[in-house]
Design a protein around this motif. Sequence first.
Motif, mmCIF file in Angstrom:
data_model
loop_
_atom_site.group_PDB
_atom_site.id
_atom_site.type_symbol
_atom_site.label_atom_id
_atom_site.label_comp_id
_atom_site.label_asym_id
_atom_site.label_seq_id
_atom_site.Cartn_x
_atom_site.Cartn_y
_atom_site.Cartn_z
ATOM 1 N N PHE A 59 -10.401 -5.862 -6.341
ATOM 2 C CA PHE A 59 -9.334 -4.958 -5.946
ATOM 3 C C PHE A 59 -8.108 -5.775 -5.573
ATOM 4 O O PHE A 59 -8.215 -6.975 -5.274
ATOM 5 C CB PHE A 59 -9.760 -4.023 -4.803
ATOM 6 N N SER A 60 -6.964 -5.138 -5.649
ATOM 7 C CA SER A 60 -5.727 -5.878 -5.422
ATOM 8 C C SER A 60 -4.717 -5.015 -4.668
ATOM 9 O O SER A 60 -4.771 -3.791 -4.710
ATOM 10 C CB SER A 60 -5.144 -6.360 -6.748
ATOM 11 N N LEU A 61 -3.826 -5.710 -3.996
ATOM 12 C CA LEU A 61 -2.713 -5.075 -3.282
ATOM 13 C C LEU A 61 -1.428 -5.417 -4.008
ATOM 14 O O LEU A 61 -1.166 -6.596 -4.276
ATOM 15 C CB LEU A 61 -2.660 -5.567 -1.841
ATOM 16 N N HIS A 62 -0.651 -4.402 -4.313
ATOM 17 C CA HIS A 62 0.667 -4.590 -4.906
ATOM 18 C C HIS A 62 1.712 -4.104 -3.910
ATOM 19 O O HIS A 62 1.608 -2.971 -3.411
ATOM 20 C CB HIS A 62 0.818 -3.779 -6.204
ATOM 21 N N ILE A 63 2.682 -4.948 -3.640
ATOM 22 C CA ILE A 63 3.807 -4.555 -2.791
ATOM 23 C C ILE A 63 5.036 -4.521 -3.682
ATOM 24 O O ILE A 63 5.500 -5.567 -4.171
ATOM 25 C CB ILE A 63 4.011 -5.532 -1.618
ATOM 26 N N VAL A 106 -12.280 5.786 -6.122
ATOM 27 C CA VAL A 106 -10.890 5.982 -6.521
ATOM 28 C C VAL A 106 -10.382 4.691 -7.147
ATOM 29 O O VAL A 106 -10.675 3.603 -6.651
ATOM 30 C CB VAL A 106 -10.025 6.343 -5.287
ATOM 31 N N SER A 107 -9.637 4.768 -8.222
ATOM 32 C CA SER A 107 -9.179 3.555 -8.902
ATOM 33 C C SER A 107 -7.817 3.071 -8.386
ATOM 34 O O SER A 107 -7.456 1.911 -8.586
ATOM 35 C CB SER A 107 -9.095 3.777 -10.401
ATOM 36 N N GLU A 108 -7.082 3.957 -7.737
ATOM 37 C CA GLU A 108 -5.776 3.550 -7.244
ATOM 38 C C GLU A 108 -5.363 4.425 -6.075
ATOM 39 O O GLU A 108 -5.649 5.614 -6.037
ATOM 40 C CB GLU A 108 -4.733 3.659 -8.373
ATOM 41 N N LYS A 109 -4.688 3.786 -5.120
ATOM 42 C CA LYS A 109 -4.125 4.533 -3.999
ATOM 43 C C LYS A 109 -2.763 3.972 -3.678
ATOM 44 O O LYS A 109 -2.597 2.761 -3.589
ATOM 45 C CB LYS A 109 -5.037 4.445 -2.777
ATOM 46 N N LYS A 110 -1.807 4.864 -3.507
ATOM 47 C CA LYS A 110 -0.431 4.431 -3.265
ATOM 48 C C LYS A 110 0.070 5.046 -1.973
ATOM 49 O O LYS A 110 -0.077 6.243 -1.728
ATOM 50 C CB LYS A 110 0.460 4.866 -4.435
ATOM 51 N N GLY A 132 3.736 4.692 -0.178
ATOM 52 C CA GLY A 132 5.064 4.083 -0.158
ATOM 53 C C GLY A 132 5.163 2.954 -1.167
ATOM 54 O O GLY A 132 4.879 3.132 -2.348
ATOM 55 N N ARG A 133 5.529 1.775 -0.700
ATOM 56 C CA ARG A 133 5.671 0.620 -1.591
ATOM 57 C C ARG A 133 4.349 -0.116 -1.808
ATOM 58 O O ARG A 133 4.301 -1.093 -2.562
ATOM 59 C CB ARG A 133 6.711 -0.331 -1.016
ATOM 60 N N PHE A 134 3.299 0.315 -1.130
ATOM 61 C CA PHE A 134 2.018 -0.384 -1.176
ATOM 62 C C PHE A 134 1.019 0.376 -2.041
ATOM 63 O O PHE A 134 0.840 1.573 -1.875
ATOM 64 C CB PHE A 134 1.452 -0.555 0.236
ATOM 65 N N THR A 135 0.377 -0.341 -2.958
ATOM 66 C CA THR A 135 -0.604 0.251 -3.855
ATOM 67 C C THR A 135 -1.842 -0.625 -3.898
ATOM 68 O O THR A 135 -1.737 -1.850 -4.015
ATOM 69 C CB THR A 135 -0.042 0.389 -5.283
ATOM 70 N N ILE A 136 -3.010 0.012 -3.793
ATOM 71 C CA ILE A 136 -4.265 -0.683 -4.031
ATOM 72 C C ILE A 136 -4.769 -0.265 -5.404
ATOM 73 O O ILE A 136 -4.849 0.930 -5.707
ATOM 74 C CB ILE A 136 -5.348 -0.336 -2.996
ATOM 75 N N SER A 137 -5.141 -1.252 -6.216
ATOM 76 C CA SER A 137 -5.834 -0.995 -7.470
ATOM 77 C C SER A 137 -7.272 -1.467 -7.318
ATOM 78 O O SER A 137 -7.511 -2.562 -6.803
ATOM 79 C CB SER A 137 -5.159 -1.752 -8.617
#
Lengths: 111, 115
Positions: A73-77, A54-58, A60-65
Amino acid sequence: QQQVKQSPQSLIVQKGGISIINCAYENTAFDYFPWYQQFPGKGPALLIAIRPDVSEKKEGRFTISFNKSAKQFSLHIMDSQPGDSATYFCAGDTSYGKLTFGQGTILTVHP
Amino acid sequence: DARVTQTPRHKVTEMGQEVTMRCQPILGHNTVFWYRQTMMQGLELLAYFRNRAPLDDSGMPKDRFSAEMPDATLATLKIQPSEPRDSAVYFCASGPLGGGPYEQYFGPGTRLTVT
């Protein structure tokens, strides 16, 4: 081979801003990539996780790319809040449940 | 509210003394992990058990550390003799039944200080 490299070591963000934490791995046997959140005096707790198909998972406010070819891979808040201030760890996991953690990122969100 | 419990929460001891840390995994979880956290090394896996059998203790200094699961409700980590470089927070985590990746539930940790 087993390392997970995490950056930055520390991050300061204003309330409402976007926090971005990056990780890179070497072990291609990893098949699960969790992020853990740790508050002072507490044990780490699972925040969000992704599988490499999977390339992205969201959530709520948290997303993994996830970029499998780059092994990153990265965490976006999004809309970061003072309550998000904590230490964040990325990790790689094999099917045996053996976690290899990154060094951690201390996130501070200013009100 | 199922939780992993660890005792003691804090331990101060002198170099050379034996230290025993205890962990009660969440009821029904069949996998138990021991981690050590320091500022320099971060979170390191010391050992883990599945169905009470040790699967991997390659992260543990064998000459002074030992880990056991006397029964399904108790895991122990022992250091004998302790050294100042063992000062760290030791976490126990447990995971549910089944193979494959799954969530690990961490305890609150034991903060060990060896003087």
